[in-house]
Design a protein around this motif. Structure first.
Motif, PDB file in Angstrom:
ATOM      1  N   LEU A  77      81.528  48.844  39.290  1.00 27.75           N
ATOM      2  CA  LEU A  77      81.265  48.579  40.705  1.00 27.75           C
ATOM      3  C   LEU A  77      82.612  48.448  41.397  1.00 27.75           C
ATOM      4  O   LEU A  77      83.507  47.749  40.908  1.00 27.75           O
ATOM      5  CB  LEU A  77      80.466  47.284  40.877  1.00 27.75           C
ATOM      6  CG  LEU A  77      79.065  47.293  40.247  1.00 27.75           C
ATOM      7  CD1 LEU A  77      78.423  45.909  40.367  1.00 27.75           C
ATOM      8  CD2 LEU A  77      78.180  48.352  40.911  1.00 27.75           C
ATOM      9  N   LEU A 135      69.506  47.590  41.230  1.00 23.15           N
ATOM     10  CA  LEU A 135      69.492  48.832  40.466  1.00 23.15           C
ATOM     11  C   LEU A 135      69.510  48.529  38.969  1.00 23.15           C
ATOM     12  O   LEU A 135      70.186  47.603  38.529  1.00 23.15           O
ATOM     13  CB  LEU A 135      70.741  49.644  40.818  1.00 23.15           C
ATOM     14  CG  LEU A 135      70.851  51.006  40.119  1.00 23.15           C
ATOM     15  CD1 LEU A 135      70.585  52.113  41.132  1.00 23.15           C
ATOM     16  CD2 LEU A 135      72.209  51.205  39.491  1.00 23.15           C
ATOM     17  N   PHE A 145      72.346  45.510  38.469  1.00 21.55           N
ATOM     18  CA  PHE A 145      73.109  44.724  39.439  1.00 21.55           C
ATOM     19  C   PHE A 145      72.283  44.567  40.694  1.00 21.55           C
ATOM     20  O   PHE A 145      71.376  45.358  40.978  1.00 21.55           O
ATOM     21  CB  PHE A 145      74.477  45.348  39.753  1.00 21.55           C
ATOM     22  CG  PHE A 145      74.434  46.436  40.794  1.00 21.55           C
ATOM     23  CD1 PHE A 145      74.554  46.139  42.146  1.00 21.55           C
ATOM     24  CD2 PHE A 145      74.261  47.746  40.426  1.00 21.55           C
ATOM     25  CE1 PHE A 145      74.496  47.144  43.105  1.00 21.55           C
ATOM     26  CE2 PHE A 145      74.208  48.757  41.382  1.00 21.55           C
ATOM     27  CZ  PHE A 145      74.327  48.448  42.728  1.00 21.55           C
ATOM     28  N   LEU A 162      77.930  41.142  44.773  1.00 25.21           N
ATOM     29  CA  LEU A 162      77.421  42.044  43.742  1.00 25.21           C
ATOM     30  C   LEU A 162      77.238  41.226  42.471  1.00 25.21           C
ATOM     31  O   LEU A 162      78.131  40.472  42.083  1.00 25.21           O
ATOM     32  CB  LEU A 162      78.409  43.188  43.489  1.00 25.21           C
ATOM     33  CG  LEU A 162      78.651  44.114  44.676  1.00 25.21           C
ATOM     34  CD1 LEU A 162      79.742  45.127  44.341  1.00 25.21           C
ATOM     35  CD2 LEU A 162      77.377  44.833  45.097  1.00 25.21           C
ATOM     36  N   TYR A 167      81.818  46.754  54.884  1.00 29.78           N
ATOM     37  CA  TYR A 167      81.923  46.478  53.455  1.00 29.78           C
ATOM     38  C   TYR A 167      81.388  47.713  52.754  1.00 29.78           C
ATOM     39  O   TYR A 167      80.391  48.293  53.182  1.00 29.78           O
ATOM     40  CB  TYR A 167      81.061  45.267  53.110  1.00 29.78           C
ATOM     41  CG  TYR A 167      80.868  45.007  51.630  1.00 29.78           C
ATOM     42  CD1 TYR A 167      81.705  44.134  50.948  1.00 29.78           C
ATOM     43  CD2 TYR A 167      79.840  45.619  50.922  1.00 29.78           C
ATOM     44  CE1 TYR A 167      81.517  43.886  49.588  1.00 29.78           C
ATOM     45  CE2 TYR A 167      79.650  45.378  49.563  1.00 29.78           C
ATOM     46  CZ  TYR A 167      80.501  44.510  48.913  1.00 29.78           C
ATOM     47  OH  TYR A 167      80.321  44.262  47.571  1.00 29.78           O
ATOM     48  N   PRO A 181      76.308  41.866  38.698  1.00 28.31           N
ATOM     49  CA  PRO A 181      75.986  42.752  37.574  1.00 28.31           C
ATOM     50  C   PRO A 181      75.776  41.992  36.262  1.00 28.31           C
ATOM     51  O   PRO A 181      76.318  40.909  36.068  1.00 28.31           O
ATOM     52  CB  PRO A 181      77.249  43.609  37.470  1.00 28.31           C
ATOM     53  CG  PRO A 181      78.355  42.702  37.916  1.00 28.31           C
ATOM     54  CD  PRO A 181      77.753  41.701  38.892  1.00 28.31           C
TER      55      PRO A 181
END
Lengths: 349, 349
Positions: free
Chosen positions: A65, B98, B76, B65, A74, B67
């Motif tokens: 990521l 996802l 994530f 985020l 962002y 994950p």
């Protein structure tokens, strides 16, 4: 059930729509547009939140990521790297990305990025070479003729004026595929039988191989004075392409040092080995090439700001009318505190 | 142009499809199913790659985020937190997530997660309370009656046997909304005029307020012996809900300490203040509640494994036939090394 509101709908650019967009703009103008967007963002480098990408490694690949923000938007990209995928008929690298509004946190664009990553990687390489390669460079060697090779060729032709290409891949079929695809684009192509042969007379050497391991695509004696090295394939811990002695003779330019120290060719060097941040060359804060005999190395691993730039480029196209779908991705009840009421009204409770 | 191959198509569960799924399964069975999935994953906690979520903070909110991977699947979530959003008619929290296959890096599910996060948060809270709250708990106070409140209520009714709810929100309209939504669900509801009134007689106190700042929703004198505290709203650096003195009297249970130290109520404590990882209670490796007079605190900030579990639950539903769309998200040429050829054949170059 009420239809979702505008705010719940996120524009989505599919693979087919990205191909149509490239077709409409033209690959060369799009590479130029992406390079311009990346250059503009590199020139405001200090305004971005930066972090090395967040990698999840397995024995056979990596999933990453790559987020960044300029305080207004962002963006992040999801990308994998699985060199063994081609044996199953799958891509080594697939990717998608997202832009969001920092003020609300609401996503504003979702896009395929497998194609877009190929374009932005090539645009970034060519942008760097424009400032680091010998001024009169016309001949480039490309070692590793996989999915990225043609994009590199087209970007260097468009942005750096390369007219002659020397191709080499350990797999002759990959080399022929690359040459076939590039025929008719105005490039003089030479297919070579070894990496040694490919680098003969090349002022720029691009390496874009995919093995996830330490490899020595170039040995020290293959790199002569004055050459610009564009090292694209080494982008993972344990994955490099150049012999360490080449690095010791080179002026090294990188995107974001904390990430490149982990992933780039320079993982073979001491952690304090001097490198130059490429954005500083663009900004006139650091020297690029200062001597015709100097070996310059762009140790490219791919940084989140390049994806941010590419997504913003696509968003501008979508806002100007490029085809996209609208995804019902965000629950958006009339009263924002009434998420449960939305379920009740939809008879889901 | 050839149609994208199966591998290029990623199942996508939209908001409307998630509402339909909740409607078909039923909210209560789905909360139970999610709690079971989360419990099963918590029991194999050590097999997961774990990292504190990657947060991008601005003055008015945060984008994160989250994950994780169990070595076979990677998941994530993208999630924002913008308490001021409701003033513009937007959700404080929106999310999507996802799942991908670790073996290939290819995404296998994209899903809305605004609704799903509300469900998994409530399911996690109730799962913790089932192991930490007084055994005979029937009465819960909910302070903060925003988007998360009804989900907490339903999860605690379904999983912990709560029959009586005492509601309080600083905004009476939010409290009425919550009460109206919960009417007819078999819960005895009491609307209160203060947090002090709400906690009277409650064996479980749930705080789920949204301000991004240090707040003192509960003061020390409000929390009596034997109570279980379910602190949901404090989930950001600088965002807490409980007075520090309460923490000092409590046995504290957390999801993933490195993340909770940054974001949870315990950011008010010394970095070495003892806490128990909740998964260890489930696994029988650590004690939960040992004394009826003990104050237990589940300092919940939300961890990536819970989202992973929720996405896997949804994927199982999709594989069993739940409605979804197929997104053309991954470029997948016939010859994987021939990404450029795909553009040529689509007449995009």
């Amino acid at each position: 059930m009420t239809a979702p509101s505008d705010r719940a709908l996120v524009p989505f650019v599919s693979v087919a729509q990205m191909m149509a967009l490239i077709g409409r703009i033209g690959l060369k103008p799009m590479l130029q547009g992406l390079a311009a967007e990346i250059e503009a963002d590199f020139l405001r480098w200090e305004r971005f939140d930066k972090t090395p990408r967040l990698a999840s490694h397995s024995e056979i690949g990596v999933i990453e990521l790559m987020p960044t923000s300029d305080g207004e938007s962002y963006g992040f990209k999801y990308v994998n790297g699985h060199p063994g995928n081609t044996r199953q008929g799958l891509q080594t690298v697939t990717a998608f990305g997202l832009l969001a509004d920092v003020a609300t946190g609401y996503p504003i664009l979702l896009s395929e990025m497998t194609l877009l990553t190929a374009l932005r990687t090539a645009a970034t390489s060519a942008l760097a070479a424009k400032h680091l390669a010998p001024r009169d460079a016309q001949c480039m060697a490309i070692i590793g003729n996989g999915a990225q090779a043609e994009f590199q060729a087209m970007a260097f032709q468009t942005i750096c004026g390369i007219t002659r290409l020397r191709l080499y891949d350990i797999d002759p079929a990959a080399m022929r595929k690359c040459a076939d695809n590039l025929r008719g684009q105005g490039l003089e192509l030479t297919l070579c039988t070894s990496a040694e042969e490919a680098v003969q007379g090349a002022q720029i050497i691009t390496t874009c191989t995919a093995d996830k391991q330490y490899a020595t695509i170039l040995t020290d004696n293959m790199v002569g004075a004055g050459v610009h090295l564009n090292a694209v394939g080494g982008d993972c811990p344990g994955k490099t392409e150049l012999h360490r002695d080449i690095l010791l003779r080179s002026s090294i330019f990188v995107e974001y040092p904390p990430q490149t120290r982990i992933e780039g060719e320079i993982q073979a060097l001491e952690p304090d080995h001097p490198v130059t941040e490429f954005w500083q060359v663009l900004a006139g804060r650091a020297a690029g090439r200062t001597d015709p005999a100097q070996i310059t190395l762009f140790d490219s691993v791919g940084f989140a700001i390049e994806d941010f730039s590419a997504l913003r480029y696509v968003l501008a196209q979508v806002r100007a009318g490029a085809d996209c779908d609208l995804l019902d991705m965000l629950a958006d009840p009339d009263d924002p505190r009434d998420l449960f009421g939305m379920l009740l009204r939809a008879k889901a409770v």
